[in-house]
Design a protein around this motif. Structure first.
Motif, mmCIF file in Angstrom:
data_model
loop_
_atom_site.group_PDB
_atom_site.id
_atom_site.type_symbol
_atom_site.label_atom_id
_atom_site.label_comp_id
_atom_site.label_asym_id
_atom_site.label_seq_id
_atom_site.Cartn_x
_atom_site.Cartn_y
_atom_site.Cartn_z
ATOM 1 N N MET A 1 -25.117 17.620 -58.790
ATOM 2 C CA MET A 1 -25.072 18.099 -60.170
ATOM 3 C C MET A 1 -23.760 18.862 -60.360
ATOM 4 N N VAL A 2 -22.957 18.421 -61.313
ATOM 5 C CA VAL A 2 -21.605 18.961 -61.477
ATOM 6 C C VAL A 2 -21.453 19.515 -62.889
ATOM 7 N N ASP A 3 -20.947 20.765 -62.962
ATOM 8 C CA ASP A 3 -20.802 21.436 -64.256
ATOM 9 C C ASP A 3 -19.365 21.768 -64.624
ATOM 10 N N ASN A 4 -18.420 21.630 -63.674
ATOM 11 C CA ASN A 4 -17.045 22.037 -63.953
ATOM 12 C C ASN A 4 -16.086 21.347 -63.000
ATOM 13 N N PRO A 5 -14.759 21.432 -63.256
ATOM 14 C CA PRO A 5 -13.768 20.747 -62.407
ATOM 15 C C PRO A 5 -13.789 21.200 -60.958
ATOM 16 N N THR A 6 -14.066 22.478 -60.706
ATOM 17 C CA THR A 6 -14.099 22.961 -59.323
ATOM 18 C C THR A 6 -15.189 22.255 -58.526
ATOM 19 N N GLU A 7 -16.368 22.145 -59.111
ATOM 20 C CA GLU A 7 -17.468 21.448 -58.428
ATOM 21 C C GLU A 7 -17.157 19.966 -58.272
ATOM 22 N N ALA A 8 -16.523 19.369 -59.286
ATOM 23 C CA ALA A 8 -16.165 17.951 -59.191
ATOM 24 C C ALA A 8 -15.174 17.726 -58.063
ATOM 25 N N GLN A 9 -14.179 18.589 -57.947
ATOM 26 C CA GLN A 9 -13.162 18.435 -56.900
ATOM 27 C C GLN A 9 -13.784 18.549 -55.516
ATOM 28 N N GLU A 10 -14.752 19.434 -55.377
ATOM 29 C CA GLU A 10 -15.417 19.600 -54.081
ATOM 30 C C GLU A 10 -16.114 18.308 -53.657
ATOM 31 N N VAL A 11 -16.761 17.638 -54.597
ATOM 32 C CA VAL A 11 -17.428 16.374 -54.281
ATOM 33 C C VAL A 11 -16.395 15.283 -54.029
ATOM 34 N N LEU A 12 -15.375 15.218 -54.869
ATOM 35 C CA LEU A 12 -14.358 14.176 -54.722
ATOM 36 C C LEU A 12 -13.602 14.282 -53.404
ATOM 37 N N SER A 13 -13.486 15.503 -52.880
ATOM 38 C CA SER A 13 -12.744 15.686 -51.627
ATOM 39 C C SER A 13 -13.429 15.050 -50.431
ATOM 40 N N SER A 14 -14.714 14.678 -50.586
ATOM 41 C CA SER A 14 -15.430 14.019 -49.490
ATOM 42 C C SER A 14 -14.901 12.611 -49.237
ATOM 43 N N GLY A 15 -14.233 12.023 -50.247
ATOM 44 C CA GLY A 15 -13.654 10.693 -50.079
ATOM 45 C C GLY A 15 -14.603 9.550 -50.308
ATOM 46 N N VAL A 16 -15.859 9.827 -50.662
ATOM 47 C CA VAL A 16 -16.813 8.744 -50.890
ATOM 48 C C VAL A 16 -16.577 8.142 -52.267
ATOM 49 N N PRO B 1 -28.843 5.361 -68.108
ATOM 50 C CA PRO B 1 -28.013 6.480 -68.544
ATOM 51 C C PRO B 1 -26.559 6.010 -68.713
ATOM 52 N N ARG B 2 -25.812 6.708 -69.574
ATOM 53 C CA ARG B 2 -24.380 6.439 -69.675
ATOM 54 C C ARG B 2 -23.748 6.709 -68.310
ATOM 55 N N TRP B 3 -22.819 5.852 -67.887
ATOM 56 C CA TRP B 3 -22.256 5.978 -66.547
ATOM 57 C C TRP B 3 -20.824 5.469 -66.532
ATOM 58 N N ALA B 4 -20.094 5.777 -65.451
ATOM 59 C CA ALA B 4 -18.740 5.258 -65.260
ATOM 60 C C ALA B 4 -18.330 5.491 -63.812
ATOM 61 N N PRO B 5 -17.519 4.602 -63.237
ATOM 62 C CA PRO B 5 -16.931 4.894 -61.925
ATOM 63 C C PRO B 5 -15.885 5.996 -62.076
ATOM 64 N N VAL B 6 -15.809 6.888 -61.110
ATOM 65 C CA VAL B 6 -14.840 7.987 -61.164
ATOM 66 C C VAL B 6 -14.175 8.145 -59.795
ATOM 67 N N SER B 7 -12.884 8.500 -59.826
ATOM 68 C CA SER B 7 -12.162 8.711 -58.563
ATOM 69 C C SER B 7 -11.262 9.932 -58.610
ATOM 70 N N SER B 8 -11.291 10.687 -59.712
ATOM 71 C CA SER B 8 -10.453 11.872 -59.843
ATOM 72 C C SER B 8 -11.134 12.869 -60.764
ATOM 73 N N VAL B 9 -10.641 14.117 -60.713
ATOM 74 C CA VAL B 9 -11.182 15.144 -61.595
ATOM 75 C C VAL B 9 -10.958 14.771 -63.053
ATOM 76 N N SER B 10 -9.790 14.170 -63.340
ATOM 77 C CA SER B 10 -9.521 13.766 -64.721
ATOM 78 C C SER B 10 -10.509 12.694 -65.181
ATOM 79 N N ASP B 11 -10.922 11.803 -64.262
ATOM 80 C CA ASP B 11 -11.948 10.808 -64.616
ATOM 81 C C ASP B 11 -13.257 11.497 -64.988
#
Length: 376
Positions: free
Chosen positions: A156-171, A122-132
């Motif tokens: 499974m992420v559909d929007n910036p709010t869900e992305a931020q919630e995952v990113l806040s875990s710090g992993v 699948p298409r993929w990329a490393p991400v570390s921020s909501v903008s990523d």
């Protein structure tokens, strides 16, 4: 070598059900399997006499365990790289080696390496921020680069709010496209240090909530995709220097196959091989890590279906009564329990049914698993 039998003594780090079933395979080969378990109640520890309780993340514990072993292997991929390197520096033969295991431990490293091999993913990329994540695009799948299994570490992420919630875990995370699936399949290959390989038939894996609930062998994907899956398996095993068993989970889409995950050990998608293949994945793993000639991976029946047994709700008939009722109704089912305490949703065993057609074998396997899970 074992001083009593003069046959190999293999060390397996991890005391789960994979080590338990590897111990059963070692018995028929005359080998001594030694297990490093986290707790004396672990699945393998309760049946394997040569068990050491220790910390697989502590180099001193692991080095002490490895002393005198012909080879050391693993029932999980969580041993830290620094511990693996310490074993290799001490001259311990570990199969697979640290360089190969890195790609089963780190999804970003795996994706980078397989991209260089031009393998389908699948298409993929490393991400570390909501903008990523926004630059990658919604909807998408965020995955922990390390440590995830059985649906854990996958969002499974559909929007910036869900992305931020995952990113806040710090992993550390990677993003992957959410691909439209026809089915999920898996292919297993054994490879020895001298380079001999044996590929098992491709299987379908039926998933629910990120957990495999059933496996159907062989997969109903046609000769062309079967050949492609085998090509992928041979390439990955050879190019990454894998030894022992390698499982590759794949997505089937309208455009072909895409690599999802790698596991460098016996794998849940191969439990059917105990009854359903000439050589089980557990015996094959032992043969491979010791550089023995590999056994046949052919099916022993036209169709083999394995169903995982997950822990069900409290109450109902006692477990022994459930086993007896299941055996009376479905005598063709082969039951494997892992000696685990029962908790809802926990894998506590599996059943395998061999037969002539998929539908009847699947019905029997799922019905047998239901008996053990629900008691009815």
């Amino acid at each position: 070598m074992d001083p009593n039998t003069q046959l190999p003594a293999v060390g397996m780090i991890g005391g789960g059900q994979l080590a338990r079933m590897t111990h059963q395979a070692a018995i028929s080969l005359g080998q001594s399997l030694h297990v490093l378990a986290a707790d004396e109640s672990d699945s393998a520890a309760v049946v394997t006499p040569r068990t050491t309780v220790g910390d697989w993340s502590d180099a001193a514990d692991v080095l002490a365990f490895a002393e005198g072993k012909t080879a050391v292997t693993f029932d999980h991929e969580h041993v830290p790289q620094e511990v693996l390197r310490a074993l290799e520096d001490a001259g311990v033969r570990i199969e697979p080696g640290a360089d190969a295991l890195l790609y089963a431990q780190d999804k970003q490293a795996m994706r980078e390496r397989l991209s260089k091999l031009d393998l389908p993913m699948p298409r993929w990329a490393p991400v570390s921020s909501v903008s990523d994540v926004e630059a990658f695009g919604y909807p998408c799948v965020l995955k922990a680069a390390t440590g995830g299994y059985d649906g854990k570490g996958v969002w499974m992420v559909d929007n910036p709010t869900e992305a931020q919630e995952v990113l806040s875990s710090g992993v550390r995370l990677i993003a992957e496209e959410r691909v439209p699936l026809l089915r999920e399949v898996a292919v297993q290959i054994a490879r020895t240090p001298s380079g001999e390989t044996r590929v098992y038939p491709v299987v379908e894996t039926v998933q629910r909530d990120g957990i495999c609930v059933a496996t159907i062998a062989p997969a109903r994907i046609g000769e062309e995709l079967e050949a492609e899956a085998r090509r992928v398996a041979e390439t990955v095993a050879s190019e990454l220097g894998v030894t022992g068993m390698l499982a590759i989970e794949l997505f089937q889409t309208n455009d072909g196959l895409l690599i999802n995950e790698l596991a460098m050990r016996p794998h849940n998608s191969g439990h059917w091989t105990i009854e359903g293949a000439v050589t089980s994945q557990f015996e094959q793993h032992l043969r491979a890590v010791l550089d023995y000639p590999l056994g046949s991976a052919d099916l022993t029946a036209p169709v083999v279906v394995m169903a995982n047994i997950l822990g069900g709700p409290d109450g109902g008939p006692r477990l022994d009564e459930r086993i007896q009722k299941m055996a009376a109704e479905i005598p063709e089912a082969r039951l494997h329990l892992y000696g685990k305490a029962i908790r809802p949703g926990r894998k506590i065993g599996h059943v395998t049914v061999s037969g002539a057609d998929v539908d009847s074998a699947r019905r029997s396997a799922l019905r047998a698993a239901q008996w053990i899970r629900e008691g009815r």
